[in-house]
Motif scaffolding. Structure first.
Motif, PDB file in Angstrom:
ATOM      1  N   VAL A  72      -6.970   6.075  -3.283  1.00 55.03           N
ATOM      2  CA  VAL A  72      -6.350   7.067  -2.431  1.00 55.03           C
ATOM      3  C   VAL A  72      -6.104   6.641  -1.235  1.00 55.03           C
ATOM      4  N   THR A  73      -4.872   6.844  -0.808  1.00 53.93           N
ATOM      5  CA  THR A  73      -4.364   6.358   0.625  1.00 53.93           C
ATOM      6  C   THR A  73      -3.788   7.723   1.349  1.00 53.93           C
ATOM      7  N   THR A  74      -4.015   7.411   2.844  1.00 55.89           N
ATOM      8  CA  THR A  74      -3.427   8.372   3.499  1.00 55.89           C
ATOM      9  C   THR A  74      -2.459   7.914   4.635  1.00 55.89           C
ATOM     10  N   GLY A  75      -2.240   6.849   4.874  1.00 54.28           N
ATOM     11  CA  GLY A  75      -1.585   6.051   5.774  1.00 54.28           C
ATOM     12  C   GLY A  75       0.017   6.344   5.444  1.00 54.28           C
ATOM     13  N   VAL A  76       0.774   7.517   5.839  1.00 51.18           N
ATOM     14  CA  VAL A  76       1.975   7.648   5.441  1.00 51.18           C
ATOM     15  C   VAL A  76       2.800   6.860   6.101  1.00 51.18           C
ATOM     16  N   GLY A  77       3.814   6.324   5.142  1.00 48.19           N
ATOM     17  CA  GLY A  77       4.551   5.103   5.717  1.00 48.19           C
ATOM     18  C   GLY A  77       4.004   3.779   5.766  1.00 48.19           C
ATOM     19  N   GLY A  78       2.825   3.844   5.590  1.00 48.24           N
ATOM     20  CA  GLY A  78       2.151   2.297   5.735  1.00 48.24           C
ATOM     21  C   GLY A  78       2.144   1.530   4.362  1.00 48.24           C
ATOM     22  N   ASP A  79       1.637   0.385   4.523  1.00 46.67           N
ATOM     23  CA  ASP A  79       1.588  -0.612   3.255  1.00 46.67           C
ATOM     24  C   ASP A  79       0.292  -0.419   2.622  1.00 46.67           C
ATOM     25  N   ASP A  80      -0.747   0.316   2.766  1.00 47.82           N
ATOM     26  CA  ASP A  80      -1.972   0.366   2.134  1.00 47.82           C
ATOM     27  C   ASP A  80      -2.064   0.110   0.688  1.00 47.82           C
ATOM     28  N   ASP A  81      -1.082   0.927   0.117  1.00 52.36           N
ATOM     29  CA  ASP A  81      -1.144   0.882  -1.259  1.00 52.36           C
ATOM     30  C   ASP A  81      -0.406  -0.555  -1.917  1.00 52.36           C
ATOM     31  N   ALA A  82       0.695  -1.315  -1.272  1.00 53.71           N
ATOM     32  CA  ALA A  82       0.911  -2.546  -1.718  1.00 53.71           C
ATOM     33  C   ALA A  82      -0.118  -3.771  -1.316  1.00 53.71           C
ATOM     34  N   LEU A  83      -1.087  -3.710  -0.270  1.00 59.03           N
ATOM     35  CA  LEU A  83      -2.044  -4.365  -0.037  1.00 59.03           C
ATOM     36  C   LEU A  83      -3.167  -4.143  -1.094  1.00 59.03           C
ATOM     37  N   PHE A  84      -3.478  -2.897  -1.370  1.00 58.63           N
ATOM     38  CA  PHE A  84      -4.353  -3.072  -2.156  1.00 58.63           C
ATOM     39  C   PHE A  84      -4.136  -3.563  -3.719  1.00 58.63           C
ATOM     40  N   LEU A  85      -2.858  -2.900  -4.102  1.00 61.99           N
ATOM     41  CA  LEU A  85      -2.535  -3.304  -5.629  1.00 61.99           C
ATOM     42  C   LEU A  85      -2.186  -4.742  -5.502  1.00 61.99           C
ATOM     43  N   ARG A  86      -1.933  -5.686  -4.472  1.00 61.79           N
ATOM     44  CA  ARG A  86      -1.689  -7.087  -4.791  1.00 61.79           C
ATOM     45  C   ARG A  86      -3.101  -7.597  -4.799  1.00 61.79           C
ATOM     46  N   ALA A  87      -4.160  -7.239  -4.003  1.00 62.21           N
ATOM     47  CA  ALA A  87      -5.520  -7.655  -3.964  1.00 62.21           C
ATOM     48  C   ALA A  87      -6.126  -7.247  -5.450  1.00 62.21           C
ATOM     49  N   ALA A  88      -5.897  -6.043  -6.065  1.00 65.04           N
ATOM     50  CA  ALA A  88      -6.326  -5.605  -7.310  1.00 65.04           C
ATOM     51  C   ALA A  88      -5.866  -6.592  -8.590  1.00 65.04           C
ATOM     52  N   ARG A  89      -4.482  -6.725  -8.452  1.00 67.83           N
ATOM     53  CA  ARG A  89      -3.984  -7.581  -9.489  1.00 67.83           C
ATOM     54  C   ARG A  89      -4.448  -9.111  -9.477  1.00 67.83           C
ATOM     55  N   ALA A  90      -4.648  -9.490  -8.288  1.00 66.91           N
ATOM     56  CA  ALA A  90      -5.276 -10.925  -8.253  1.00 66.91           C
ATOM     57  C   ALA A  90      -6.878 -11.008  -8.550  1.00 66.91           C
ATOM     58  N   ALA A  91      -7.209  -9.736  -8.381  1.00 66.52           N
ATOM     59  CA  ALA A  91      -8.962  -9.851  -8.844  1.00 66.52           C
ATOM     60  C   ALA A  91      -8.992  -9.509 -10.252  1.00 66.52           C
TER      61      ALA A  91
END
Length: 322
Positions: A72-91
């Motif tokens: 769940v992300t709420t920061g419109v226009g931000g990069d929260d999804d990109a940061l989370f997905l990058r970390a999730a894939r690495a994990a």
């Protein structure tokens, strides 16, 4: 291990509650939040970890050992999804179940929030992990933004109150999310989630009044009044997105009902009447002598609307706006 983000929010809290329905401490579920103190008491049987999307150092331990994540992300226009997905894939996370919104399906929706949601969906699809997308219509709980004026004035103030939205009970969204998190058959699927029927703010006001046992009045807002109310809480781009979303609803873009909840859960989606009954205390208690039957029915009617507040049809940005 299942990681739940957004556990202090409308759907995330229900996801954790459903996952913890069994006796004893919750095992195999981890709650990620920036502030563990804000995690509701009924979610604290799960392991809780402090982490922030924008702090990769904090994401690594939060994602360690996680197989499936609810995002769940709420920061419109931000990069929260990109940061989370990058970390999730690495994990080594295998699957991400993301809360999006039904508006992404509408070619006529081109506001800032919807463009952002479409972009974040594409990020997930291209992440290399399995994915499931949940696209709810407006949350029935958005009407909690009326609670203060209902308690103090018995008034609902809204824009385009006669326009209909097939709003959904957040508990139904959470149940579908839990199935997507715990069953293997949902990878690569997108689910549009609505209530059992389209309902207007006029009708919601009447049903809420019957539930509370008092007459409620709906006051129609102008666009300028709605803009001013939202501007006190939201950035300008989000305010314009809310207004555009309300216009689309007025044009009938949000009235379609999907039977996905029944298909996935085996039961009908919950009605607004049932949601209001279960949450009546949030709107305040009223003396029994003010029973609804003592007042003329026309006192409940007024005119058209989208509820004023941070969780309106177009908000929260992460879901429930469709």
């Amino acid at each position: 291990m299942i990681l739940v983000t957004g556990a202090t929010g409308t759907v995330g809290r229900e996801v954790v509650r459903l996952l913890s329905a069994g006796p004893g401490p919750l095992r195999g579920v981890r709650v990620m939040t920036r502030d563990p103190a804000r995690v509701p008491g009924d979610c604290r049987t799960a392991e809780t970890v402090a982490a922030d999307y924008r702090d990769p150092v904090s994401l690594a331990p939060a994602l360690a050992g996680v197989r499936t994540a609810f995002l769940v992300t709420t920061g419109v226009g931000g990069d929260d999804d990109a940061l989370f997905l990058r970390a999730a894939r690495a994990a080594g996370v295998r699957r991400v179940v993301k809360l999006s919104a039904a508006a992404v399906l509408d070619p006529g929706a081109d506001d800032a929030i919807t463009r952002w949601q479409r972009a974040t969906e594409e990020l997930l699809r291209g992440s290399g992990m399995e994915w499931t997308l949940l696209r709810p219509r407006s949350f029935m709980s958005n009407t909690l933004s009326w609670a203060a004026s209902v308690r103090s004035e018995r008034v609902v103030r809204t824009l385009y109150g006669s326009s209909a939205n097939a709003c959904v009970d957040p508990r139904d969204v959470a149940e579908v999310a839990v199935r997507a998190l715990t069953e293997d058959r949902h990878a690569g699927r997108t689910y549009t989630l609505t209530g059992p029927s389209a309902i207007s703010a006029v009708e919601q006001t009447a049903q809420l009044g019957r539930t509370l046992g008092v007459p409620l009045r709906l006051e129609e807002l102008t666009r300028d009044q709605a803009r001013a109310a939202w501007a006190r809480r939201c950035p300008a781009a989000v305010v314009e997105a809310l207004l555009t979303s309300a216009d689309r609803q007025r044009a009938g873009a949000k009235a379609r009902v999907d039977d996905t909840v029944r298909t996935l859960t085996g039961r009908a989606a919950g009605s607004f009447e049932a949601w209001a009954r279960d949450h009546r205390e949030a709107f305040g208690a009223f003396p029994a002598r003010e029973a609804f039957g003592a007042f003329p029915a026309q006192d409940l009617d007024a005119g058209p609307g989208v509820p004023v507040g941070p969780r309106t049809d177009s908000g929260p940005p992460a879901g429930g706006r469709g």
